[in-house]
Design a protein around this motif. Structure first.
Motif, PDB file in Angstrom:
ATOM      1  N   LEU A  69      41.040  40.157  40.225  1.00 53.92           N
ATOM      2  CA  LEU A  69      39.643  40.054  39.810  1.00 53.92           C
ATOM      3  C   LEU A  69      39.374  38.551  39.780  1.00 53.92           C
ATOM      4  O   LEU A  69      39.679  37.881  38.779  1.00 53.92           O
ATOM      5  N   PRO A  70      38.875  37.989  40.877  1.00 53.17           N
ATOM      6  CA  PRO A  70      38.814  36.534  41.009  1.00 53.17           C
ATOM      7  C   PRO A  70      37.996  35.828  39.934  1.00 53.17           C
ATOM      8  O   PRO A  70      38.413  34.767  39.451  1.00 53.17           O
ATOM      9  N   ASP A  71      36.879  36.374  39.549  1.00 52.87           N
ATOM     10  CA  ASP A  71      36.041  35.711  38.548  1.00 52.87           C
ATOM     11  C   ASP A  71      36.700  35.675  37.182  1.00 52.87           C
ATOM     12  O   ASP A  71      36.470  34.754  36.402  1.00 52.87           O
ATOM     13  N   GLU A  72      37.528  36.669  36.892  1.00 49.26           N
ATOM     14  CA  GLU A  72      38.169  36.766  35.581  1.00 49.26           C
ATOM     15  C   GLU A  72      39.528  36.071  35.521  1.00 49.26           C
ATOM     16  O   GLU A  72      40.109  35.940  34.448  1.00 49.26           O
ATOM     17  N   GLY A  73      40.074  35.690  36.675  1.00 46.93           N
ATOM     18  CA  GLY A  73      41.406  35.082  36.688  1.00 46.93           C
ATOM     19  C   GLY A  73      42.501  36.091  36.425  1.00 46.93           C
ATOM     20  O   GLY A  73      43.545  35.760  35.869  1.00 46.93           O
ATOM     21  N   CYS A  74      42.293  37.325  36.847  1.00 48.60           N
ATOM     22  CA  CYS A  74      43.194  38.431  36.512  1.00 48.60           C
ATOM     23  C   CYS A  74      43.921  38.966  37.736  1.00 48.60           C
ATOM     24  O   CYS A  74      43.297  39.253  38.759  1.00 48.60           O
ATOM     25  N   LEU A  75      45.239  39.122  37.604  1.00 48.20           N
ATOM     26  CA  LEU A  75      46.010  39.900  38.567  1.00 48.20           C
ATOM     27  C   LEU A  75      45.834  41.347  38.128  1.00 48.20           C
ATOM     28  O   LEU A  75      46.377  41.770  37.111  1.00 48.20           O
ATOM     29  N   PHE A  76      45.034  42.084  38.881  1.00 44.57           N
ATOM     30  CA  PHE A  76      44.623  43.423  38.493  1.00 44.57           C
ATOM     31  C   PHE A  76      45.659  44.483  38.862  1.00 44.57           C
ATOM     32  O   PHE A  76      45.863  45.443  38.133  1.00 44.57           O
TER      33      PHE A  76
END
Length: 146
Positions: A69-76
Motif C-alpha cells: 500500500l504505497p501511500d501508507e508505507g505498508c507491506l500488505f
C-alpha cells in the motif's frame, strides 16, 4: 530452476489470488477476502494504477507475489505457493516491495500473526517488533538502511 520476478500486471491478478488461497498459514478463501473488501477487480485496479505488486514466475507460472500500500508505507502481502517455499522467492519479492516503499518512506510497516512463520521470516529480514495489536497480531517496522 529459473525463477524470474517482475512488476505485476492486471492479467496476473487471477494467479495472485490462486497463490493467496493456496497457503495453509494465514489462509483466506476468496469468499473470506470478499467479505473484507478484497476482490479481483479491486486488486486489478490497484495493480494498474500503482507500482504496488510484484510476481515471481517459473516457466510463466506465477508462484508468488508481494503487494504494498504505497501511500501508507505498508507491506500488505507476500505469499509463495507452498511447494516453492524455502527457495528465496519470498525474500526476493519482499526486497522488491521494500525497495519501492523506501523510495517514499523512511519507515515501513506490516502486520502479521506473532506466532506465524511469517513473523520469523520478516524478523530475519530485519523487521523489528514494535507492538502487539489484538492479542495475536503484531506490527513490525523496518527503517531505511536496515
Amino acid at each position: 530452476m529459473n525463477i524470474c520476478t517482475r512488476i505485476a500486471q492486471p492479467d496476473d491478478v487471477e494467479s495472485i489470488f490462486d497463490v493467496r488461497t493456496s497457503v495453509t498459514e494465514n489462509h483466506l478463501s476468496r469468499e473470506e477476502m470478499q467479505l473484507i473488501g478484497i476482490n479481483e477487480s479491486i486488486v486489478a485496479d490497484m495493480v494498474q494504477q500503482n507500482r504496488c505488486a510484484w510476481v515471481a514466475t517459473l516457466n510463466d507460472k506465477v508462484i508468488g507475489f508481494s503487494m504494498i500500500l504505497p501511500d501508507e508505507g505498508c507491506l500488505f502481502a507476500a505469499f509463495v505457493l507452498p511447494e516453492y517455499e524455502g527457495r528465496g522467492v519470498g525474500r526476493s519479492l519482499v526486497e522488491l516491495a521494500e525497495h519501492e516503499l523506501f523510495k517514499h518512506h523512511e519507515k515501513i510497516w506490516l502486520e502479521t500473526d506473532k506466532n506465524s512463520r511469517a513473523a520469523q521470516f520478516y524478523m530475519q529480514l530485519g523487521w523489528g517488533k514494535t507492538k502487539n495489536l489484538n492479542g495475536s497480531d503484531i506490527r513490525l517496522e523496518k527503517h531505511r538502511g536496515v
